[in-house]
Scaffold this active site. Structure first.
Site, PDB file in Angstrom:
ATOM      1  N   CYS A 289       2.946  77.957  38.286  1.00 20.14           N
ATOM      2  CA  CYS A 289       3.465  79.157  37.635  1.00 20.14           C
ATOM      3  C   CYS A 289       4.884  79.342  38.055  1.00 20.14           C
ATOM      4  O   CYS A 289       5.421  78.981  39.166  1.00 20.14           O
ATOM      5  CB  CYS A 289       2.606  80.212  38.444  1.00 20.14           C
TER       6      CYS A 289
ATOM      7  N   ARG B  78       7.350  75.464  34.092  1.00 24.39           N
ATOM      8  CA  ARG B  78       6.494  75.458  35.317  1.00 24.39           C
ATOM      9  C   ARG B  78       4.907  75.813  34.901  1.00 24.39           C
ATOM     10  O   ARG B  78       4.295  75.406  35.740  1.00 24.39           O
ATOM     11  CB  ARG B  78       6.975  76.591  36.394  1.00 24.39           C
TER      12      ARG B  78
ATOM     13  N   TRP C 151       0.041  78.826  35.011  1.00 26.62           N
ATOM     14  CA  TRP C 151      -0.635  77.550  34.806  1.00 26.62           C
ATOM     15  C   TRP C 151      -2.056  77.600  35.388  1.00 26.62           C
ATOM     16  O   TRP C 151      -2.073  77.826  36.734  1.00 26.62           O
ATOM     17  CB  TRP C 151       0.236  76.558  35.331  1.00 26.62           C
TER      18      TRP C 151
ATOM     19  N   ASN D 143       1.849  82.633  42.730  1.00 29.39           N
ATOM     20  CA  ASN D 143       1.827  81.313  42.457  1.00 29.39           C
ATOM     21  C   ASN D 143       1.024  80.562  43.637  1.00 29.39           C
ATOM     22  O   ASN D 143       1.519  80.859  44.735  1.00 29.39           O
ATOM     23  CB  ASN D 143       3.225  80.658  42.321  1.00 29.39           C
ATOM     24  N   GLY D 144       0.150  79.903  43.523  1.00 24.44           N
ATOM     25  CA  GLY D 144      -0.543  79.285  44.443  1.00 24.44           C
ATOM     26  C   GLY D 144      -1.798  79.520  44.372  1.00 24.44           C
ATOM     27  O   GLY D 144      -2.348  79.910  43.474  1.00 24.44           O
TER      28      GLY D 144
ATOM     29  N   GLU E 265       5.556  53.476  34.042  1.00 21.63           N
ATOM     30  CA  GLU E 265       6.035  54.680  33.796  1.00 21.63           C
ATOM     31  C   GLU E 265       6.125  55.001  32.071  1.00 21.63           C
ATOM     32  O   GLU E 265       5.885  56.134  31.659  1.00 21.63           O
ATOM     33  CB  GLU E 265       7.572  54.744  34.410  1.00 21.63           C
TER      34      GLU E 265
ATOM     35  N   LYS F 126       4.557  58.198  29.989  1.00 18.66           N
ATOM     36  CA  LYS F 126       5.511  59.144  29.152  1.00 18.66           C
ATOM     37  C   LYS F 126       4.957  59.103  27.780  1.00 18.66           C
ATOM     38  O   LYS F 126       4.752  60.187  27.193  1.00 18.66           O
ATOM     39  CB  LYS F 126       7.072  58.394  28.936  1.00 18.66           C
TER      40      LYS F 126
ATOM     41  N   GLU G  92       1.763  61.519  28.484  1.00 17.62           N
ATOM     42  CA  GLU G  92       2.052  62.948  28.431  1.00 17.62           C
ATOM     43  C   GLU G  92       2.609  63.519  27.260  1.00 17.62           C
ATOM     44  O   GLU G  92       2.036  64.657  26.961  1.00 17.62           O
ATOM     45  CB  GLU G  92       3.256  62.986  29.394  1.00 17.62           C
TER      46      GLU G  92
ATOM     47  N   HIS H 176      -7.841  39.822  32.516  1.00 16.11           N
ATOM     48  CA  HIS H 176      -9.047  40.067  33.386  1.00 16.11           C
ATOM     49  C   HIS H 176      -9.816  41.595  32.864  1.00 16.11           C
ATOM     50  O   HIS H 176     -10.586  41.901  33.619  1.00 16.11           O
ATOM     51  CB  HIS H 176      -8.823  40.667  34.772  1.00 16.11           C
TER      52      HIS H 176
ATOM     53  N   LYS I  80       5.231  71.438  35.524  1.00 13.11           N
ATOM     54  CA  LYS I  80       6.656  70.573  36.056  1.00 13.11           C
ATOM     55  C   LYS I  80       6.211  70.160  37.493  1.00 13.11           C
ATOM     56  O   LYS I  80       6.660  69.497  37.998  1.00 13.11           O
ATOM     57  CB  LYS I  80       7.818  71.321  35.961  1.00 13.11           C
TER      58      LYS I  80
HETATM   59  C1  F6R Z   1       5.720  62.720  34.807  1.00 11.86           C
HETATM   60  C2  F6R Z   1       5.880  63.749  36.092  1.00 11.86           C
HETATM   61  C3  F6R Z   1       4.820  63.987  36.909  1.00 11.86           C
HETATM   62  C4  F6R Z   1       5.393  63.943  38.372  1.00 11.86           C
HETATM   63  C5  F6R Z   1       4.362  64.425  39.452  1.00 11.86           C
HETATM   64  C6  F6R Z   1       5.257  64.607  40.840  1.00 11.86           C
HETATM   65  O1  F6R Z   1       6.550  62.707  33.965  1.00 11.86           O
HETATM   66  O2  F6R Z   1       6.658  64.686  35.952  1.00 11.86           O
HETATM   67  O3  F6R Z   1       4.027  62.862  36.997  1.00 11.86           O
HETATM   68  O4  F6R Z   1       6.348  62.830  38.682  1.00 11.86           O
HETATM   69  O5  F6R Z   1       3.871  65.560  39.230  1.00 11.86           O
HETATM   70  O6  F6R Z   1       5.979  65.419  40.836  1.00 11.86           O
HETATM   71  P1  F6R Z   1       7.154  65.641  41.800  1.00 11.86           P
HETATM   72  O7  F6R Z   1       8.099  64.490  41.681  1.00 11.86           O
HETATM   73  O8  F6R Z   1       8.093  66.817  41.762  1.00 11.86           O
HETATM   74  O9  F6R Z   1       6.461  65.511  43.373  1.00 11.86           O
END
Ligand code: F6R
Length: 608
Positions: free
Chosen positions: A2, A27, A75, A101-102, A481, A485, A488, A504, A603
């Site tokens: 949030c 966020r 969120w 938030n939390g 990665e 991407k 996501e 496998h 985020k």
């Molecule tokens: C993917 C992404 C997430 C973060 C993960 C960890 O694009 O952004 O997978 O990498 O939530 O977040 P941090 O790095 O903030 O601990």
């Protein structure tokens, strides 16, 4: 997670809050709301499920004049996204209002107690209990009432509380969730992230866990939960409001992909000295680094993939066991940890609850904890004995890009620095690495130029049924990665696999509608990777190869090739991921997705 913003001062609070919420939307964006104490002394609340734009439409031009207010983008954790569950939440009297938030972990017990005491709770949220606890404790002083309520809460919170009868006062509190104070001339702010307020002030106080901030216009008094004053320094935010804007690109993600050469330069600034790599941040822990005999890396998501590169290098260069574990699993099967264990926590936000919990466990067991993060003042920095910052600038798009490449380069430098200190990296190897690092930003620019073809390619691949990404050694984290991407932001299924594992099981997924994306840059495992690529070809899969410029063989084997410049193998992850980021971006655009704010994501994930 949030986003929170609060304001008290001479400006019109409504527009300040809405502006802050728009900047915080990355966020979380299930719902948004604001509360104001109007010039007439009324408490005005408007909140809506959906994005900030929905709230703004609902407000139209009826936002009342007010000099104080608070706002929230949510969120959802407890209670589905709805108008009712949106923040702010108020008490029975309609005088006290709260954003949070939390997670209040003991909210069910508190809720039963409050209901038994005659309180009426309207929502399904954990947050609403806070408004009622403050109401129960209120005896004319909001800060005292908040401190008293906090003593009942278990879990994590960043809170901002306002009382209609104290119309210039905001009270904020934090425990395991970020909250900062902003100080302007005759005005004060509270926010979960500097992005919300940097357009108004750069003078901020990063609150620590347990802090309670009592704000009036232009002043902030910080105490602990018992009311004892605590001193916190005022920091200056180094980036401008413009830095957090899109800068002419269609999306923040595209802007941040293009910022990677600059971000890589920033990450290396001050850390390459002639032919040496030196992270000054490690100086206070040199004695302990001298004695390490094992390295454990902890991280989530993109940061976890970056950490795989770090673990491989620690193991190779230091000659000690090193591995990386997803933070959320680390705690359930912790490895042997003692004062000779170096634990590296990698987290862009510095606020990821799983990573913080894992770092805390490691610290409690005596490990030496180093944080690698983009966020000065974040929670992870308080768990760590030393923090190494990515220096990548703010990343707004939910999908991480520039923080992945800066995490990799920072981990390369970290491993090299420690290996140097322990006398395990010879001068020639270090010099070669420094030279390659210096070339990297220009090579990243070149990789971006070369990846222009991904826009046209995305047209041909956007209707695929899914993708299989493969890589070996340093190509493996890039494959993982790249697949993340795509998942996501385009909502297409993609598997990231160690190329040798293809045969496998997952090879059965390949056909003409499931392309194979192979990270096939120049490396010691190139030939083996080519064999895996051919296995895909033989199953009718279209093959996209990420290959090193000048590779004449690969063009015959792949349907499409994304070229990247040649570099040392440990740095190849950084260049290989660039076309994969752009490919994912263009596929998502072609599929009409919300690139910067993909569904169901946040985020910064501050719940476990
Ligand atoms: C993917 C992404 C997430 C973060 C993960 C960890 O694009 O952004 O997978 O990498 O939530 O977040 P941090 O790095 O903030 O601990």
């Amino acid at each position: 997670m949030c986003g929170i913003v609060g304001y008290t001062g001479p400006r019109e609070a409504g527009p300040v809050l809405l502006d802050g919420l728009r900047r915080l939307e990355y966020r979380g964006y299930d719902s948004a709301g604001i509360a104001l104490v109007t010039q007439n002394g009324d408490l005005f609340v408007e909140k809506r499920a959906g994005k900030v734009a929905v709230l703004q439409d609902a407000l139209g031009n009826r936002t009342p004049s007010a000099g104080i207010g608070l706002g929230h983008t949510r969120w959802a954790t407890h209670g589905r996204p709805s108008d009712l569950n949106a923040h702010p939440h108020s008490d029975c009297t309609g005088r006290i209002t709260v954003v949070h938030n939390g997670i209040v972990e003991n909210f069910r017990e508190l809720r039963s107690e409050l209901l038994a005491g005659g309180h009426v709770l309207a929502s399904e949220t954990d947050t609403e209990v806070v408004a009622h606890l403050v109401e129960a404790a209120y005896e004319g002083d909001l800060a005292d009432a908040v401190r008293s309520a906090l003593r009942r809460l278990e879990g994590a919170y960043a809170l901002v509380v306002m009382h209609r009868d104290e119309p210039d006062r905001l009270v904020g509190a934090r425990l395991n969730a970020p909250l900062i104070v902003g100080l302007g001339d005759d005005e004060s702010f509270l926010a979960s992230d500097a992005a919300a307020i940097v357009a108004y002030t750069k003078r901020v106080i990063f609150l620590a866990d347990g802090d309670v901030a009592d704000l009036r216009p232009g002043t902030a008094t910080i105490t602990d939960r018992a009311g004892a004053p605590v001193d916190r320094p005022v920091d200056i935010i180094p980036w401008s409001a413009e830095a957090a804007e899109k800068g002419g690109y269609a999306h923040f993600m595209l802007k941040e992909i293009h910022e990677q050469p600059e971000a890589l330069t920033a990450a290396m600034t001050g850390r390459l000295r002639h032919d040496k790599i030196c992270l000054e941040e490690l100086d206070p822990i040199r004695d302990r680094l001298a004695g390490i005999d094992r390295v454990e890396m902890i991280a989530c998501g993109t940061a976890y993939y970056a950490s795989l590169v770090g673990a491989a290098l620690f193991q190779e260069w230091l000659g000690v066991p090193a591995r990386s574990t997803v933070s959320s699993e680390f705690r359930y099967s912790p490895p042997p940890i003692d004062p000779h264990t170096l634990v590296v926590a990698v987290t862009q936000s510095g606020e990821t609850a799983d990573t913080i919990a894992a770092a805390r466990l490691a610290g409690d067991r005596g490990a030496l904890v180093v944080a690698v993060t983009n966020t000065v003042g974040s929670a992870i920095t308080r768990e760590a004995h030393a923090s190494v910052f990515l220096q990548a600038g703010p990343e707004v798009a939910v999908a991480a890009t520039k923080t992945f490449v800066t995490q990799v380069v920072t981990l390369v430098m970290l491993a090299a620095d420690v290996a140097h200190q322990l006398g395990r990296l010879n001068a020639e190897a270090e010099l070669g690495l420094v030279k390659a690092l210096r070339r990297l930003p220009a090579q990243a620019s070149r990789a971006i130029e070369l990846a222009a073809s991904t826009e046209e390619m995305a047209e041909r691949y956007a209707s695929a049924n899914g993708f299989m990404y493969i890589g070996r050694a340093f190509g493996y984290p890039a494959a993982l990665e790249g697949a993340l991407k795509i998942k996501e932001i385009s909502y297409l299924h993609a598997e990231g696999y160690a190329a040798g594992e293809l045969k496998h099981g997952p090879i059965s997924l390949l056909d003409a509608d499931v392309p194979l994306v192979a990270v096939a840059t120049r490396s010691a495992v190139y030939e083996k990777l080519i064999s895996n690529l051919m296995e895909g070809r033989a199953r009718d899969a279209r093959v996209i190869a990420v290959a090193t410029e000048g590779d004449t063989e690969i063009e015959r084997l792949a349907t499409d090739v994304c070229w990247v410049p040649d570099t040392l193998e440990p740095l190849s992850t950084i260049l290989a991921v660039i076309p994969l980021q752009l490919f994912a971006y263009y596929v998502a655009v072609k599929r009409g997705r919300d690139v910067d704010q993909p569904r169901n994501l946040a985020k910064s994930v501050t719940v476990e």
